[in-house]
Scaffold this motif. Structure first.
Motif, PDB file in Angstrom:
ATOM      1  N   SER A  10     -16.208 -46.496  67.512  1.00  0.00           N
ATOM      2  CA  SER A  10     -14.844 -46.725  67.786  1.00  0.00           C
ATOM      3  C   SER A  10     -14.297 -46.834  66.230  1.00  0.00           C
ATOM      4  O   SER A  10     -14.345 -48.073  65.999  1.00  0.00           O
ATOM      5  CB  SER A  10     -14.496 -47.471  68.885  1.00  0.00           C
ATOM      6  N   LEU A  11     -13.516 -46.101  65.470  1.00  0.00           N
ATOM      7  CA  LEU A  11     -12.898 -46.291  64.602  1.00  0.00           C
ATOM      8  C   LEU A  11     -11.606 -46.853  64.478  1.00  0.00           C
ATOM      9  O   LEU A  11     -11.334 -47.537  63.298  1.00  0.00           O
ATOM     10  CB  LEU A  11     -13.019 -44.927  63.714  1.00  0.00           C
ATOM     11  N   GLY A  12     -10.872 -46.741  65.574  1.00  0.00           N
ATOM     12  CA  GLY A  12      -9.572 -47.510  65.395  1.00  0.00           C
ATOM     13  C   GLY A  12      -8.425 -47.004  64.606  1.00  0.00           C
ATOM     14  O   GLY A  12      -8.471 -45.436  64.338  1.00  0.00           O
ATOM     15  N   HIS A  13      -7.974 -47.798  63.838  1.00  0.00           N
ATOM     16  CA  HIS A  13      -6.672 -47.638  62.757  1.00  0.00           C
ATOM     17  C   HIS A  13      -7.573 -47.098  61.736  1.00  0.00           C
ATOM     18  O   HIS A  13      -8.200 -48.377  60.965  1.00  0.00           O
ATOM     19  CB  HIS A  13      -6.075 -48.780  62.801  1.00  0.00           C
ATOM     20  N   ILE A  14      -7.749 -45.948  61.106  1.00  0.00           N
ATOM     21  CA  ILE A  14      -8.603 -45.523  60.065  1.00  0.00           C
ATOM     22  C   ILE A  14      -7.928 -45.735  58.535  1.00  0.00           C
ATOM     23  O   ILE A  14      -6.767 -45.232  58.574  1.00  0.00           O
ATOM     24  CB  ILE A  14      -9.251 -44.510  60.057  1.00  0.00           C
ATOM     25  N   HIS A  15      -8.495 -46.302  57.742  1.00  0.00           N
ATOM     26  CA  HIS A  15      -7.943 -46.240  56.174  1.00  0.00           C
ATOM     27  C   HIS A  15      -8.793 -45.162  55.475  1.00  0.00           C
ATOM     28  O   HIS A  15      -9.807 -45.355  55.506  1.00  0.00           O
ATOM     29  CB  HIS A  15      -7.739 -47.651  55.644  1.00  0.00           C
ATOM     30  N   GLY A  16      -8.275 -44.255  54.774  1.00  0.00           N
ATOM     31  CA  GLY A  16      -8.975 -43.245  54.206  1.00  0.00           C
ATOM     32  C   GLY A  16      -8.818 -43.438  52.329  1.00  0.00           C
ATOM     33  O   GLY A  16      -7.924 -43.905  52.155  1.00  0.00           O
TER      34      GLY A  16
ATOM     35  N   LEU B 252     -15.650 -53.153  49.662  1.00  0.00           N
ATOM     36  CA  LEU B 252     -14.784 -54.254  50.280  1.00  0.00           C
ATOM     37  C   LEU B 252     -15.431 -55.018  51.194  1.00  0.00           C
ATOM     38  O   LEU B 252     -16.368 -54.322  52.011  1.00  0.00           O
ATOM     39  CB  LEU B 252     -13.763 -53.242  51.211  1.00  0.00           C
ATOM     40  N   LYS B 253     -15.178 -56.512  51.312  1.00  0.00           N
ATOM     41  CA  LYS B 253     -15.918 -57.189  52.059  1.00  0.00           C
ATOM     42  C   LYS B 253     -15.228 -57.245  53.370  1.00  0.00           C
ATOM     43  O   LYS B 253     -16.017 -57.713  54.460  1.00  0.00           O
ATOM     44  CB  LYS B 253     -15.969 -58.738  51.414  1.00  0.00           C
ATOM     45  N   ARG B 254     -13.984 -57.002  53.520  1.00  0.00           N
ATOM     46  CA  ARG B 254     -13.465 -56.791  54.986  1.00  0.00           C
ATOM     47  C   ARG B 254     -12.423 -55.728  54.963  1.00  0.00           C
ATOM     48  O   ARG B 254     -12.064 -55.169  53.640  1.00  0.00           O
ATOM     49  CB  ARG B 254     -13.029 -58.144  55.145  1.00  0.00           C
ATOM     50  N   PRO B 255     -12.035 -55.234  56.002  1.00  0.00           N
ATOM     51  CA  PRO B 255     -10.990 -54.118  55.822  1.00  0.00           C
ATOM     52  C   PRO B 255      -9.687 -54.316  55.122  1.00  0.00           C
ATOM     53  O   PRO B 255      -9.195 -55.322  55.261  1.00  0.00           O
ATOM     54  CB  PRO B 255     -10.615 -53.579  57.343  1.00  0.00           C
TER      55      PRO B 255
ATOM     56  N   ASP C 293      -2.960 -58.162  60.047  1.00  0.00           N
ATOM     57  CA  ASP C 293      -2.811 -56.898  60.209  1.00  0.00           C
ATOM     58  C   ASP C 293      -3.706 -55.933  59.324  1.00  0.00           C
ATOM     59  O   ASP C 293      -2.977 -55.770  58.343  1.00  0.00           O
ATOM     60  CB  ASP C 293      -1.413 -56.349  60.450  1.00  0.00           C
ATOM     61  N   ARG C 294      -4.986 -55.573  60.004  1.00  0.00           N
ATOM     62  CA  ARG C 294      -5.679 -54.993  58.891  1.00  0.00           C
ATOM     63  C   ARG C 294      -6.205 -53.554  59.670  1.00  0.00           C
ATOM     64  O   ARG C 294      -6.263 -53.645  60.913  1.00  0.00           O
ATOM     65  CB  ARG C 294      -6.940 -55.722  58.545  1.00  0.00           C
ATOM     66  N   PHE C 295      -6.782 -52.660  58.838  1.00  0.00           N
ATOM     67  CA  PHE C 295      -7.462 -51.294  59.555  1.00  0.00           C
ATOM     68  C   PHE C 295      -8.773 -51.839  60.202  1.00  0.00           C
ATOM     69  O   PHE C 295      -9.292 -52.932  59.887  1.00  0.00           O
ATOM     70  CB  PHE C 295      -7.606 -50.472  58.185  1.00  0.00           C
ATOM     71  N   HIS C 296      -8.942 -50.962  61.152  1.00  0.00           N
ATOM     72  CA  HIS C 296     -10.231 -51.227  61.804  1.00  0.00           C
ATOM     73  C   HIS C 296     -11.499 -50.745  60.864  1.00  0.00           C
ATOM     74  O   HIS C 296     -12.659 -51.303  61.242  1.00  0.00           O
ATOM     75  CB  HIS C 296     -10.066 -50.731  63.350  1.00  0.00           C
ATOM     76  N   SER C 297     -11.424 -49.723  60.245  1.00  0.00           N
ATOM     77  CA  SER C 297     -12.554 -48.823  59.660  1.00  0.00           C
ATOM     78  C   SER C 297     -11.898 -48.285  58.409  1.00  0.00           C
ATOM     79  O   SER C 297     -10.761 -48.028  58.128  1.00  0.00           O
ATOM     80  CB  SER C 297     -13.019 -47.897  60.480  1.00  0.00           C
ATOM     81  N   VAL C 298     -12.924 -47.793  57.546  1.00  0.00           N
ATOM     82  CA  VAL C 298     -12.632 -47.083  56.143  1.00  0.00           C
ATOM     83  C   VAL C 298     -13.574 -45.824  56.186  1.00  0.00           C
ATOM     84  O   VAL C 298     -14.564 -45.892  56.610  1.00  0.00           O
ATOM     85  CB  VAL C 298     -13.008 -47.982  55.184  1.00  0.00           C
ATOM     86  N   VAL C 299     -12.877 -44.811  55.838  1.00  0.00           N
ATOM     87  CA  VAL C 299     -13.689 -43.477  55.772  1.00  0.00           C
ATOM     88  C   VAL C 299     -13.520 -43.165  54.146  1.00  0.00           C
ATOM     89  O   VAL C 299     -12.349 -43.140  53.627  1.00  0.00           O
ATOM     90  CB  VAL C 299     -13.107 -42.533  56.695  1.00  0.00           C
ATOM     91  N   VAL C 300     -14.607 -42.541  53.543  1.00  0.00           N
ATOM     92  CA  VAL C 300     -14.650 -42.154  52.167  1.00  0.00           C
ATOM     93  C   VAL C 300     -14.994 -40.707  52.361  1.00  0.00           C
ATOM     94  O   VAL C 300     -15.749 -40.298  52.852  1.00  0.00           O
ATOM     95  CB  VAL C 300     -15.846 -42.703  51.430  1.00  0.00           C
ATOM     96  N   ASP C 301     -13.871 -40.122  51.827  1.00  0.00           N
ATOM     97  CA  ASP C 301     -13.755 -38.614  51.973  1.00  0.00           C
ATOM     98  C   ASP C 301     -13.623 -37.846  50.537  1.00  0.00           C
ATOM     99  O   ASP C 301     -12.505 -38.212  50.004  1.00  0.00           O
ATOM    100  CB  ASP C 301     -12.839 -38.198  53.190  1.00  0.00           C
ATOM    101  N   GLY C 302     -14.597 -37.047  50.341  1.00  0.00           N
ATOM    102  CA  GLY C 302     -14.053 -36.024  48.978  1.00  0.00           C
ATOM    103  C   GLY C 302     -15.080 -36.362  47.899  1.00  0.00           C
ATOM    104  O   GLY C 302     -15.293 -35.578  47.218  1.00  0.00           O
TER     105      GLY C 302
END
Length: 74
Positions: free
Chosen positions: A7-13, A20-23, A39-48
């Protein structure tokens, strides 16, 4: 290798892999992962940068290992 459901939740791209040690913080003016905001993102996606997208989830309760894939040497 594990195949998981997440469950990715609020994603930071991001376009480039970062350490990063935490979101990261959801505040646009905050550029550090060490700020005091809660208030932090739940997950990070590396794209590109790579062939496949890389997802990083920081809370282990949001990931369910569904399959264990093993490889045999031939």
């Amino acid at each position: 290798m594990f195949l998981v459901r997440a469950s990715l939740g609020h994603i930071h791209g991001v376009q480039k892999a970062q350490t990063l040690k935490r979101p990261p913080c959801t505040e646009p003016s905050c550029l550090s992962d060490t700020c005091g905001h809660e208030d932090r993102f739940h997950s990070v996606v590396v794209d590109g940068q790579y062939i496949f997208r890389e997802f990083v989830v920081y809370d282990r309760n949001l990931v369910y290992p569904e399959y264990l894939i093993t490889y045999d040497r031939v």
